[in-house]
Design an enzyme around this catalytic site. Structure first.
Site, mmCIF file in Angstrom:
data_model
loop_
_atom_site.group_PDB
_atom_site.id
_atom_site.type_symbol
_atom_site.label_atom_id
_atom_site.label_comp_id
_atom_site.label_asym_id
_atom_site.label_seq_id
_atom_site.Cartn_x
_atom_site.Cartn_y
_atom_site.Cartn_z
ATOM 1 N N THR A 117 9.643 1.902 0.665
ATOM 2 C CA THR A 117 8.736 2.056 1.804
ATOM 3 C C THR A 117 8.395 3.534 2.020
ATOM 4 O OG1 THR A 117 9.670 0.097 2.867
ATOM 5 C CG2 THR A 117 8.478 1.643 4.271
ATOM 6 N N GLU A 171 -0.829 -13.183 6.876
ATOM 7 C CA GLU A 171 -1.115 -11.799 7.238
ATOM 8 C C GLU A 171 -2.283 -11.242 6.443
ATOM 9 O OE1 GLU A 171 1.391 -7.574 7.234
ATOM 10 O OE2 GLU A 171 2.403 -9.498 6.988
ATOM 11 N N GLU A 180 -4.418 -0.815 6.171
ATOM 12 C CA GLU A 180 -3.402 0.178 6.524
ATOM 13 C C GLU A 180 -3.751 1.533 5.920
ATOM 14 O OE1 GLU A 180 0.754 -2.218 6.938
ATOM 15 O OE2 GLU A 180 -0.175 -2.271 4.952
ATOM 16 N N TRP A 199 3.370 3.532 13.195
ATOM 17 C CA TRP A 199 4.816 3.438 13.076
ATOM 18 C C TRP A 199 5.344 4.374 11.996
ATOM 19 C CZ3 TRP A 199 6.906 1.238 8.514
ATOM 20 C CH2 TRP A 199 5.986 0.556 7.701
#
Length: 667
Positions: free
Chosen positions: A306, A208, A212, A295
């Site tokens: 998170t 990955e 972001e 999201w």
């Protein structure tokens, strides 16, 4: 009475079909992990675990997630990017070979092709993920997740990524995978706390590379990378600068080669890492799709780490959210992908589908041997996974193998299902033969709204056709019953003339004597007749005398006297006429002797003597009328409505302006 047929179906059935279709489409599109409530779109933070941009790393319903520690069973052999076992679409791009049943069950991955992608419309976006069949020449992107508010994915020539409070967010992936190259995109992000905008690459084994945007600090963004989902010590991330990223478009770039990885914004490189400097050279090095998503990280179901990384809980009363119709939106103007072709890219090559056509336990070793024998091809159609080396790095080969499946039972080992040979695989997620047709290709390009509209229109057309068929059937049935009824009436009317037959019920009633009936106590039959049989009767019988003393309307009486009064003499009557008289009912034989004149019977009991043109049509008044006249009663013969009183004895009645002697013809 004709009973209307009960056929067809109501609009409620159409509504039910449409509702069922929308619910199914929403389920399959919105929840690709088939049970994961939150999207789990690439949680990347210093204290957040690696995952996936389209779903959580775990499976739903408490089932163990496939991956390093658990491989899928042969009946559901492919491990999806969400950690679930299935077949069909699950075996395409995103399939994790390390969690799948064995070598070659993940289908070949469509290889990179350099291109610049714009968004004039959504025709190149496969918006039904379960209909995706691996044909990258047909679509450039797949819509993996659409926000529950069902927004437009393309607007004003831009890719629009939408998040609403109960919608879950949106994610789009390229159909082709990149194995090294330069990837750039012009993006305007969301700038609210708790909302994550992501531009990443993701492989089946969780290699990955991330860009972001989190928190409400609209001047920063994060860069990050992972090798096969290993978060290490959470030390791979960094924070970069980009002013007013939520109001202005910036061009963000990932430059990925076999030896290094760098990030840039608006053409300025801001970070670079070297493969040689990583532990055991753990570095992204497997085919990866490019993904864009928005999201919700700041929600109650997310881990606290998170939530903190994303800048806290989402404020659903944010002015920007309300101003955009209660939605957070990120915009992508264009995407540019340039595949890497440097001399240090030594990709082994495997011919055709050899790696996916054998179930032998030695297929893995043969694959490795063939890869070493073949030189690198210049025109690679697909990438195929091999086996892990001693350091745990999975091998990748180029190939000219096909990438298309045709069934929900398909796997990399058995991509084209024919004659029902599924090799014991259970039905999974997936594509069907419809995708290989022109109609199927067109259908797949349409969004859910178009699908629902077409289905409803088809149901309405079907309903209309059913109503038409039922109406025509009812009319035909009613016509048949009418004809049958007429035939019955005609048969009943013809029966007395023919003398009847045993077992036939007479259609006549009995008329008992009354003050208006003939003298004497005799009963006479009262003829019942239907107007529809008049003309049929008249063609065969012209006897039309009324019952004695009957009070027929003026028109009927005139008609009878005009057409049926005179017989064969000079009095007229039927003689010399070119058309038959109007039909009248049959009467019993004893009343056929009442008439006089040439057509009547001689010595008629109530009429004068018949003669050549001198006889009266009715001969004279019936006995009851004579009795009333002799007694000074009210009866007058002929009736006064015909123009006069009873004539003197021995003189024929004369009706003014219309009829002459004998009532046989006009003056």
């Amino acid at each position: 009475m004709v009973r209307r047929p009960r056929c067809g179906f109501g609009l409620a059935s159409v509504s039910t079909l449409a509702t069922a279709y929308v619910a199914l489409s929403t389920y399959l599109t919105y929840t690709p992990s088939h049970g994961t409530r939150t999207l789990g779109l690439f949680v990347r933070a210093a204290n957040a675990p690696a995952g996936g941009a389209g779903g959580g790393s775990g499976s739903s319903g408490g089932t163990q997630a496939c991956g390093w520690a658990y491989q899928c069973p042969q009946e559901s052999p492919c491990c999806t990017e969400y950690g679930q076992c299935s077949a069909g679409v699950a075996c395409l791009s995103g399939c994790n070979p390390q969690g799948s049943y064995g070598q070659g069950y993940c289908a070949p991955v469509p290889a990179c092709q350099s291109n610049n992608y714009t968004f004039a419309d959504s025709s190149r976006i496969q918006q039904n993920g379960t209909a995706w069949n691996g044909d990258a020449t047909q679509f450039d992107f797949t819509l993996d997740t659409l926000d529950g508010s069902k927004p437009a994915i393309v607007a004003n020539d831009e890719l629009v990524l939408t998040l609403t409070q109960n919608g879950g967010g949106t994610k789009v992936s390229t159909t082709r995978s990149v194995l090294y190259g330069t990837i750039s995109a012009s993006i305007k992000t969301v700038g609210a706390a708790g909302v994550v905008t992501a531009f990443i690459t993701m492989s089946g084994v969780k290699d990955e590379i991330d860009i972001e945007w989190t928190t409400n600090n609209t001047d920063t963004w994060d860069s990050n990378w992972f090798w096969q989902g290993d978060v290490g010590n959470y030390d791979h991330g960094a924070t970069e600068q980009a002013k007013n990223r939520d109001e202005q478009y910036h061009v963000y770039t990932i430059d990925w080669t076999p030896s290094q990885l760098s990030w840039a914004v608006d053409g300025n490189t801001v970070r670079t890492i070297q493969k040689a400097n990583q532990t055991n050279q753990r570095f992204p090095q497997t085919p990866s799709r490019v993904q864009f998503s928005v999201w919700p990280a700041g929600i109650s179901s997310s881990p606290q780490g998170t939530i903190d990384w994303a800048g806290g809980m989402i404020n659903w009363q944010d002015p920007t959210y309300l101003a955009q119709g209660k939605a957070f939106k990120a915009h992508v103007q264009w995407v540019d992908i340039q595949c890497y072709s440097g001399s240090d890219f030594n990709l082994p090559f495997v011919q055709d589908n050899s790696s996916s056509s054998s179930n032998s336990s030695s297929s893995s070793s043969r694959l490795r041997e063939r890869a070493e024998l073949w030189p690198r091809a210049q025109n690679v159609n697909s990438y195929i996974y091999g086996t892990n080396n001693s350091a745990g790095q999975i091998g990748v080969m180029g190939s000219n193998a096909g990438t298309i499946i045709n069934s929900a039972y398909s796997t990399g080992q058995n991509m084209i299902i024919s004659n029902g040979k599924t090799q014991g695989v259970k039905q999974g997620i997936g594509s069907g033969a419809l995708a290989d047709t022109v109609v199927g290709n067109w259908w797949q390009r349409q969004n859910t709204g178009v699908h629902v509209g077409i289905i409803i229109a088809g149901c309405l057309i079907t309903l209309f056709l059913i109503v038409c068929v039922c109406t025509l059937w009812a009319r035909r049935h009613r016509s048949r019953k009418t004809r049958a009824s007429q035939a019955t009436i005609l048969a009943a009317a013809a029966g007395p003339r023919a003398g009847g037959s045993a077992g036939t019920t007479s259609s006549s009633a009995t008329l008992s004597k009354s003050r208006n009936g003939p003298p004497g106590g005799d009963t006479v039959p009262l003829v019942q007749h239907d107007n529809r049989s008049f003309y049929a009767d008249s063609a065969k019988n012209y006897s039309g005398y009324s019952l004695p003393g009957s009070r027929a309307p003026a028109y009927d009486r005139l008609r009878d006297e005009q057409y049926l009064g005179g017989g064969g003499g000079g009095g007229g009557g039927m003689a010399g006429r070119g058309t038959p008289p109007p039909p009248v009912p049959m009467v019993p034989k004893q009343y056929s002797d009442f008439g006089g004149g040439g057509g009547g019977r001689r010595n008629a009991p109530y009429g004068g003597p018949g003669g050549a043109g001198t006889g009266s049509a009715r001969g004279g008044p019936p006995p009851r009328q004579q009795q009333q006249q002799q007694q000074g009663g009210r009866g007058v013969y002929p009736p006064r409505q015909y123009g006069g009183s009873r004539p003197p004895p021995g003189q024929q009645p004369n009706y003014p302006g219309s009829y002459g002697p004998g009532y046989g013809g006009r003056i």
